[in-house]
Design a protein around this motif. Sequence first.
Motif, PDB file in Angstrom:
ATOM      1  N   LEU A   1      -3.725  17.175  -7.117  1.00  0.00           N
ATOM      2  CA  LEU A   1      -2.932  16.020  -7.542  1.00  0.00           C
ATOM      3  C   LEU A   1      -1.435  16.266  -7.411  1.00  0.00           C
ATOM      4  O   LEU A   1      -0.645  15.318  -7.392  1.00  0.00           O
ATOM      5  N   ALA A   2      -1.046  17.525  -7.315  1.00  0.00           N
ATOM      6  CA  ALA A   2       0.377  17.845  -7.122  1.00  0.00           C
ATOM      7  C   ALA A   2       0.827  17.549  -5.695  1.00  0.00           C
ATOM      8  O   ALA A   2       2.027  17.495  -5.413  1.00  0.00           O
ATOM      9  N   SER A   3      -0.156  17.319  -4.812  1.00  0.00           N
ATOM     10  CA  SER A   3       0.157  17.012  -3.415  1.00  0.00           C
ATOM     11  C   SER A   3       0.445  15.518  -3.270  1.00  0.00           C
ATOM     12  O   SER A   3      -0.296  14.668  -3.789  1.00  0.00           O
ATOM     13  N   GLU A   4       1.513  15.181  -2.582  1.00  0.00           N
ATOM     14  CA  GLU A   4       1.854  13.779  -2.360  1.00  0.00           C
ATOM     15  C   GLU A   4       0.784  13.074  -1.539  1.00  0.00           C
ATOM     16  O   GLU A   4       0.508  11.888  -1.759  1.00  0.00           O
ATOM     17  N   ASP A   5       0.181  13.801  -0.590  1.00  0.00           N
ATOM     18  CA  ASP A   5      -0.880  13.205   0.230  1.00  0.00           C
ATOM     19  C   ASP A   5      -2.049  12.760  -0.635  1.00  0.00           C
ATOM     20  O   ASP A   5      -2.555  11.629  -0.505  1.00  0.00           O
ATOM     21  N   ILE A   6      -2.507  13.649  -1.509  1.00  0.00           N
ATOM     22  CA  ILE A   6      -3.651  13.324  -2.371  1.00  0.00           C
ATOM     23  C   ILE A   6      -3.303  12.196  -3.327  1.00  0.00           C
ATOM     24  O   ILE A   6      -4.102  11.267  -3.543  1.00  0.00           O
ATOM     25  N   GLU A   7      -2.130  12.240  -3.892  1.00  0.00           N
ATOM     26  CA  GLU A   7      -1.697  11.177  -4.797  1.00  0.00           C
ATOM     27  C   GLU A   7      -1.698   9.824  -4.085  1.00  0.00           C
ATOM     28  O   GLU A   7      -2.156   8.818  -4.635  1.00  0.00           O
ATOM     29  N   GLN A   8      -1.225   9.813  -2.837  1.00  0.00           N
ATOM     30  CA  GLN A   8      -1.184   8.582  -2.062  1.00  0.00           C
ATOM     31  C   GLN A   8      -2.593   8.103  -1.725  1.00  0.00           C
ATOM     32  O   GLN A   8      -2.894   6.910  -1.807  1.00  0.00           O
ATOM     33  N   ILE A   9      -3.465   9.044  -1.343  1.00  0.00           N
ATOM     34  CA  ILE A   9      -4.839   8.676  -0.983  1.00  0.00           C
ATOM     35  C   ILE A   9      -5.551   8.028  -2.163  1.00  0.00           C
ATOM     36  O   ILE A   9      -6.191   6.982  -2.022  1.00  0.00           O
ATOM     37  N   LEU A  10      -5.456   8.639  -3.329  1.00  0.00           N
ATOM     38  CA  LEU A  10      -6.141   8.109  -4.514  1.00  0.00           C
ATOM     39  C   LEU A  10      -5.570   6.758  -4.920  1.00  0.00           C
ATOM     40  O   LEU A  10      -6.313   5.851  -5.340  1.00  0.00           O
ATOM     41  N   TYR A  11      -4.281   6.576  -4.777  1.00  0.00           N
ATOM     42  CA  TYR A  11      -3.648   5.293  -5.099  1.00  0.00           C
ATOM     43  C   TYR A  11      -4.157   4.204  -4.158  1.00  0.00           C
ATOM     44  O   TYR A  11      -4.548   3.109  -4.600  1.00  0.00           O
ATOM     45  N   VAL A  12      -4.160   4.520  -2.850  1.00  0.00           N
ATOM     46  CA  VAL A  12      -4.626   3.549  -1.852  1.00  0.00           C
ATOM     47  C   VAL A  12      -6.097   3.212  -2.069  1.00  0.00           C
ATOM     48  O   VAL A  12      -6.517   2.047  -1.966  1.00  0.00           O
ATOM     49  N   ALA A  13      -6.912   4.234  -2.393  1.00  0.00           N
ATOM     50  CA  ALA A  13      -8.343   4.011  -2.619  1.00  0.00           C
ATOM     51  C   ALA A  13      -8.575   3.044  -3.776  1.00  0.00           C
ATOM     52  O   ALA A  13      -9.405   2.130  -3.684  1.00  0.00           O
ATOM     53  N   GLN A  14      -7.839   3.224  -4.855  1.00  0.00           N
ATOM     54  CA  GLN A  14      -8.005   2.331  -6.005  1.00  0.00           C
ATOM     55  C   GLN A  14      -7.596   0.908  -5.661  1.00  0.00           C
ATOM     56  O   GLN A  14      -8.232  -0.064  -6.107  1.00  0.00           O
ATOM     57  N   LYS A  15      -6.523   0.754  -4.874  1.00  0.00           N
ATOM     58  CA  LYS A  15      -6.073  -0.583  -4.494  1.00  0.00           C
ATOM     59  C   LYS A  15      -7.094  -1.274  -3.602  1.00  0.00           C
ATOM     60  O   LYS A  15      -7.414  -2.445  -3.780  1.00  0.00           O
ATOM     61  N   TYR A  16      -7.620  -0.541  -2.610  1.00  0.00           N
ATOM     62  CA  TYR A  16      -8.593  -1.133  -1.688  1.00  0.00           C
ATOM     63  C   TYR A  16      -9.910  -1.452  -2.393  1.00  0.00           C
ATOM     64  O   TYR A  16     -10.506  -2.519  -2.182  1.00  0.00           O
ATOM     65  N   LEU A  17     -10.378  -0.526  -3.226  1.00  0.00           N
ATOM     66  CA  LEU A  17     -11.677  -0.693  -3.871  1.00  0.00           C
ATOM     67  C   LEU A  17     -11.604  -1.595  -5.094  1.00  0.00           C
ATOM     68  O   LEU A  17     -12.625  -2.115  -5.548  1.00  0.00           O
ATOM     69  N   GLY A  18     -10.398  -1.764  -5.635  1.00  0.00           N
ATOM     70  CA  GLY A  18     -10.226  -2.635  -6.800  1.00  0.00           C
ATOM     71  C   GLY A  18     -10.845  -2.076  -8.060  1.00  0.00           C
ATOM     72  O   GLY A  18     -11.261  -2.845  -8.937  1.00  0.00           O
ATOM     73  N   ILE A  19     -10.921  -0.755  -8.174  1.00  0.00           N
ATOM     74  CA  ILE A  19     -11.519  -0.127  -9.345  1.00  0.00           C
ATOM     75  C   ILE A  19     -10.668   1.076  -9.759  1.00  0.00           C
ATOM     76  O   ILE A  19      -9.802   1.528  -9.012  1.00  0.00           O
TER      77      ILE A  19
END
Length: 353
Positions: free
Chosen positions: A141-159
């Motif tokens: 989670l300290a990685s910007e890439d991972i933080e961005q991936i998880l953020y995008v996933a939540q937005k796309y999946l809506g959960i």
Amino acid sequence: MNHITLQNNQATDTIIPNRFLDDYMPKANGEFVKVYLYLLRNANSNSQISISGIADQMNHTENDVLRALRYWEQEGLLKLTFHTDSSLTGITLCDCNTSTIRSSKEPVASTTTDTSKKTNDLRFSAPPKQSYSNTQLQTFLASEDIEQILYVAQKYLGITLSDTDTNTILYFYDGLHFSADLIEYLIEYCVSIGQRSMRYIEKVALSWAEKGYCTVSEAKSNTTTYSKNCFAVMKSFGINNRRPGNSEISMIQKWTNEYGFTIDIITEACNRTIRSIHQPSFEYADRILTKWKKQGVKQMEDIVEQDKQYVKTAQQEKDNTKKPDIRPSNNRFNNLTPRNYAYDDLEKQLLNH
């Protein structure tokens, strides 16, 4: 450990050709580049190597090495040699300056390639998933890439992602070695076709890993082809109000990937399904295509030839039914042996009584 002979058709010194640096390296996965450079360095002495040895040296998994070998063979930079028992025995590095660059529109690898069929050593095996500890999660989670991936996933999946969902996404990144961009496109693509289940997304990810996709452009090229195939099948069936279901998608993938049929053959089977039963049926079309596969159909001309043969056979059977029945009669009276009588003598004998 299976030892592999490594040969080099390039210069004896470890010289990296400019053409590799200019044309091949920019579009390749960095891990694949490392494997190629390792082969280039160790081929000068025609040494023996092994998949496990390369993996240990490069701090890769064996699957990473196998994916790299499939990739560079597709690119034309190496050739793989196999024993009669289908085991990998040799790798030959080709002259980089004489190799033909593969079009970016062509798939990197296919589940139906000869390479995947020739050897179990090159068969993709998904790395095991693991449950990450809190310390590992905090590191990710300290990685910007991972933080961005998880953020995008939540937005796309809506959960809000569960711990299981998070572990699965980290598996794409850490286990399958997908880039952040590729993971984002993976989720975007699955959502675009109406699939938001993490289990389905993982299934697609494993398929991409098996085929060797390592860039968004490669995934887009192949998913675009897949989408066109799905659209063509649904159009042939006259289905315009929904997307194909999971089982229907699996059939389309089987027809295109496993059977290797072109879309014109597949749509012909769909059209014949409608003409035969007057309604769309993936199962009925599957029976037609499975039969064609067993009969060795590879192009539309083969189907035309089979149709001609069918008409010819049907006509012969029809002609045979028109021949007169010349079998002996079963009438018991007709089976009696006829007798010859002298009717005049018989009449005299009757009158004399």
